[in-house]
Design a protein around this motif. Structure first.
Motif, PDB file in Angstrom:
ATOM      1  N   VAL A  43       0.858  -1.186   0.000  1.00 15.03           N
ATOM      2  CA  VAL A  43       0.000   0.000   0.000  1.00 15.03           C
ATOM      3  C   VAL A  43       0.895   1.237   0.000  1.00 15.03           C
ATOM      4  CG1 VAL A  43      -1.822   1.249   1.201  1.00 15.03           C
ATOM      5  CG2 VAL A  43      -1.766  -1.267   1.270  1.00 15.03           C
ATOM      6  N   SER A  44       0.736   2.091  -0.999  1.00 14.36           N
ATOM      7  CA  SER A  44       1.656   3.218  -1.167  1.00 14.36           C
ATOM      8  C   SER A  44       1.219   4.479  -0.438  1.00 14.36           C
ATOM      9  CB  SER A  44       1.811   3.530  -2.663  1.00 14.36           C
ATOM     10  OG  SER A  44       0.543   3.788  -3.260  1.00 14.36           O
ATOM     11  N   TRP A  45       0.079   4.452   0.218  1.00 19.82           N
ATOM     12  CA  TRP A  45      -0.388   5.633   0.932  1.00 19.82           C
ATOM     13  C   TRP A  45       0.567   5.979   2.071  1.00 19.82           C
ATOM     14  CZ3 TRP A  45      -6.404   6.108   1.446  1.00 19.82           C
ATOM     15  CH2 TRP A  45      -6.979   5.854   0.203  1.00 19.82           C
ATOM     16  N   TYR A 106       3.504  -0.593 -19.309  1.00 22.10           N
ATOM     17  CA  TYR A 106       3.287   0.039 -18.016  1.00 22.10           C
ATOM     18  C   TYR A 106       2.289  -0.759 -17.182  1.00 22.10           C
ATOM     19  CZ  TYR A 106       1.388   3.029 -14.405  1.00 22.10           C
ATOM     20  OH  TYR A 106       0.960   3.494 -13.193  1.00 22.10           O
ATOM     21  N   ALA A 107       2.571  -0.841 -15.878  1.00 24.24           N
ATOM     22  CA  ALA A 107       1.606  -1.290 -14.870  1.00 24.24           C
ATOM     23  C   ALA A 107       2.080  -0.710 -13.541  1.00 24.24           C
ATOM     24  CB  ALA A 107       1.503  -2.814 -14.814  1.00 24.24           C
ATOM     25  N   HIS A 108       1.364  -0.986 -12.455  1.00 23.86           N
ATOM     26  CA  HIS A 108       1.840  -0.511 -11.149  1.00 23.86           C
ATOM     27  C   HIS A 108       1.765  -1.636 -10.128  1.00 23.86           C
ATOM     28  CE1 HIS A 108      -2.247   0.027  -9.355  1.00 23.86           C
ATOM     29  NE2 HIS A 108      -2.598   0.392 -10.569  1.00 23.86           N
ATOM     30  N   HIS A 109       2.736  -1.643  -9.222  1.00 23.65           N
ATOM     31  CA  HIS A 109       2.826  -2.723  -8.233  1.00 23.65           C
ATOM     32  C   HIS A 109       2.301  -2.318  -6.865  1.00 23.65           C
ATOM     33  CE1 HIS A 109       6.426  -1.271  -5.939  1.00 23.65           C
ATOM     34  NE2 HIS A 109       6.762  -0.706  -7.100  1.00 23.65           N
ATOM     35  N   ASP A 110       1.914  -1.053  -6.686  1.00 24.62           N
ATOM     36  CA  ASP A 110       1.314  -0.651  -5.416  1.00 24.62           C
ATOM     37  C   ASP A 110      -0.183  -0.926  -5.444  1.00 24.62           C
ATOM     38  OD1 ASP A 110       0.975   1.523  -7.321  1.00 24.62           O
ATOM     39  OD2 ASP A 110       0.234   2.723  -5.652  1.00 24.62           O
ATOM     40  N   VAL A 111      -0.788  -0.967  -4.258  1.00 23.98           N
ATOM     41  CA  VAL A 111      -2.203  -1.315  -4.154  1.00 23.98           C
ATOM     42  C   VAL A 111      -2.921  -0.352  -3.212  1.00 23.98           C
ATOM     43  CG1 VAL A 111      -1.774  -3.754  -4.598  1.00 23.98           C
ATOM     44  CG2 VAL A 111      -1.849  -2.946  -2.224  1.00 23.98           C
ATOM     45  N   GLU A 177      -1.644   4.322  -6.926  1.00 23.13           N
ATOM     46  CA  GLU A 177      -2.811   4.411  -6.046  1.00 23.13           C
ATOM     47  C   GLU A 177      -2.714   5.578  -5.065  1.00 23.13           C
ATOM     48  OE1 GLU A 177      -5.240   2.880  -6.872  1.00 23.13           O
ATOM     49  OE2 GLU A 177      -4.867   0.823  -7.481  1.00 23.13           O
ATOM     50  N   PHE A 178      -1.584   6.255  -5.042  1.00 19.18           N
ATOM     51  CA  PHE A 178      -1.403   7.419  -4.172  1.00 19.18           C
ATOM     52  C   PHE A 178      -1.208   8.687  -4.998  1.00 19.18           C
ATOM     53  CE2 PHE A 178       1.099   9.737  -0.728  1.00 19.18           C
ATOM     54  CZ  PHE A 178       0.000   9.946   0.084  1.00 19.18           C
ATOM     55  N   GLY A 179      -1.735   8.665  -6.218  1.00 18.52           N
ATOM     56  CA  GLY A 179      -1.741   9.877  -7.028  1.00 18.52           C
ATOM     57  C   GLY A 179      -0.559  10.069  -7.955  1.00 18.52           C
ATOM     58  N   SER A 180       0.312   9.058  -8.102  1.00 16.35           N
ATOM     59  CA  SER A 180       1.457   9.161  -9.035  1.00 16.35           C
ATOM     60  C   SER A 180       2.208  10.481  -8.829  1.00 16.35           C
ATOM     61  CB  SER A 180       0.969   9.044 -10.483  1.00 16.35           C
ATOM     62  OG  SER A 180       0.411   7.784 -10.743  1.00 16.35           O
ATOM     63  N   ARG A 181       2.525  10.782  -7.585  1.00 16.59           N
ATOM     64  CA  ARG A 181       3.028  12.118  -7.254  1.00 16.59           C
ATOM     65  C   ARG A 181       4.434  12.398  -7.768  1.00 16.59           C
ATOM     66  NH1 ARG A 181       0.110  13.638  -1.518  1.00 16.59           N
ATOM     67  NH2 ARG A 181      -1.947  12.850  -2.132  1.00 16.59           N
TER      68      ARG A 181
END
Length: 473
Positions: A43-45, A106-111, A177-181
């Motif tokens: 979880v990337s939050w 492209y994909a993302h590994h965070d949830v 998942e945390f806004g691609s900041r």
């Protein structure tokens, strides 16, 4: 040859038949790899353990190295707009040869956070197969996207050999998942390594479990925290209730003003877009969304125009006393998390200004309002005229045995606007491994294993054919 759900593969030549067989034989290993990633609670939050996201990045990088395809595999971070380090991303590259195109995967590994474990039928980070679905947080969004890329690359190598000519870039983000900041800065810092002729974003869904779709439109988003205040301090609800407006009352009245009696958005300045949509009934909506018996859909126009081409506003969170801790007091301040989806074609800053103007002009009883923690993301429309769209739809048709649908999505992938800005000549394909029953972001998120199989087959077939393509047009 058939996949686990019985849909045919219809490749016509020997190499493509071999490719389909490689995908089928490797499916158990792909499911095992995916299960291993799901067990990592990445979880990337900001409130969650960043070590888990780092562990997830290490696991993805290890899988990328094991393919034997990439010349370089790195775990990298970039700064956010406020100067902090973003979450770790995996970047793997293989240079194109003999004039072949380069494809970025492209994909993302965070949830997302799992929410209340009690709402899950099985533990959220313990992958569990029930029927034809794999359950777990990230099983579909988007660790299945990660593994589908890796599996398709391995299948390509097995058929085309170690010295195939197609250029590949694997970019697995760690904070979508945390806004691609840190995403925009990551693109700028690693622009040369990320440059590609075609970008495949595996973070969307399919029409249903038997029918593929290529996403051609996405809504944008505006999210913020809204704090409503009416009192300098809490006061006794018995002594002052009925004469003094508490913040809860003001916040509820204000929130209600965002919609009209039909449930349509009632904020002046939020726009809609004219769009032709496929047939989609209220009953389909009821089934896929889980509407309770007797609860009616909201809004006007065709169902899909409401989901794809009109704005939507949702209160996704509230900071207020819990029922268990409630006392007989007038609450002085309440904070709401407001999430707005905006139609393709609208500028997100313009949309935020419209929302802010509405809130300030509709604050009841003179309540004080504050808007902060603002995030915005642009909507997106795909240019469907390029050769890559045709190649993707042909591969879908052959791997699924069904005609692909050009579909919109009610959700948002804001970073696509950054990809367009940095790589304006690249063709962007928005694909995915989800289906209408995936429940991404919700308890009991799951992946349909037949869809997973066909998604891998589609991408592997597309890559094999692109490897035969001379040039980038």
């Amino acid at each position: 040859m058939t996949d686990p759900s019985g849909s045919p593969f219809s490749q016509v030549d020997d190499r493509e038949q071999r490719l389909a067989e490689e995908v089928r034989l490797a499916l158990p290993a792909s499911i095992a790899e995916l299960s291993g990633l799901v067990r990592i609670p990445s979880v990337s939050w900001s409130a969650f353990d960043p070590a888990q996201v780092a562990a997830s990045a290490e696991a993805v990088a290890g899988l990328a190295r094991e393919t034997g395809v990439f010349e370089s595999v790195e775990i990298l971070r970039a700064e956010t707009g406020t100067g902090e380090k973003g979450q770790p991303a995996v970047l793997a590259t293989r240079a194109a040869r003999n004039g072949r195109p380069t494809v970025l995967l492209y994909a993302h590994h965070d949830v997302q956070p799992q929410g209340d474990d009690a709402d899950w039928e099985s533990p959220p980070f313990e992958p569990t197969v029930r029927g034809d679905r794999l359950y777990g947080r990230g099983a579909a969004d988007d660790k299945a996207g990660v593994v589908s890329h890796l599996a398709s690359v391995r299948a390509l190598r097995s058929v085309a050999g170690d010295d195939f000519d197609l250029g590949l870039v694997l970019f697995i983000e760690g904070e979508e998942e945390f806004g691609s900041r840190s995403f925009a800065n990551f693109l700028e810092v690693h622009r040369e390594k990320l440059a590609a002729d075609v970008i495949v974003v595996a973070d969307s869904d399919n029409w249903d479990a038997e029918t593929p779709s290529l996403t051609i439109s996405l809504r944008g988003n505006v999210t913020f925290r809204l704090t409503v205040s009416t009192l300098a301090h809490a006061s006794h609800s018995g002594m002052f209730g009925g004469a003094v407006p508490d913040a809860m009352l003001a916040a509820f009245r204000l929130a209600a003003s965002l919609h009209d009696e039909n449930g349509s958005v009632a904020v002046a300045g939020l726009t809609s877009r004219e769009m032709q949509t496929p047939e989609y009934t209220d009953e389909t909506l009821r089934n896929e969304a889980g509407l309770l018996e007797g609860v009616s859909p909201i809004g006007t126009g065709s169902v899909l125009s409401r989901l794809w081409a009109q704005p939507a506003i949702t209160i996704t969170g509230i900071d207020a006393p819990s029922v268990a801790n409630a006392s007989n007091t007038l609450v002085p301040s309440v904070s709401l998390r407001v999430s707005a989806r905006i139609a393709p074609g609208q500028d997100p800053q313009e949309a935020f200004e419209a929302l802010e103007a509405h809130i300030r002009s509709h604050a009841p009883f003179g309540a004080k309002v504050e808007l902060d923690d603002v995030d915005t993301g642009s909507p997106f429309l795909v240019d469907t005229s390029g050769w890559a769209v045709t190649a993707a739809k042909d591969a879908m048709r052959d791997a699924w045995g069904a005609e692909p649908v050009e579909a919109g999505i009610g959700g948002s992938i804001p970073f696509i606007a950054d990809l367009v800005r940095v790589f304006p000549e690249a063709q962007i394909l928005v694909t995915g491994v989800e289906d209408p029953h995936t429940r991404a972001h919700s308890p009991n998120e799951s992946l349909h294993l037949g869809v997973f199989h066909r998604a891998i087959g589609t991408e592997a077939l597309m890559l094999l054919r692109m490897n035969d393509r001379a040039g980038n047009n």
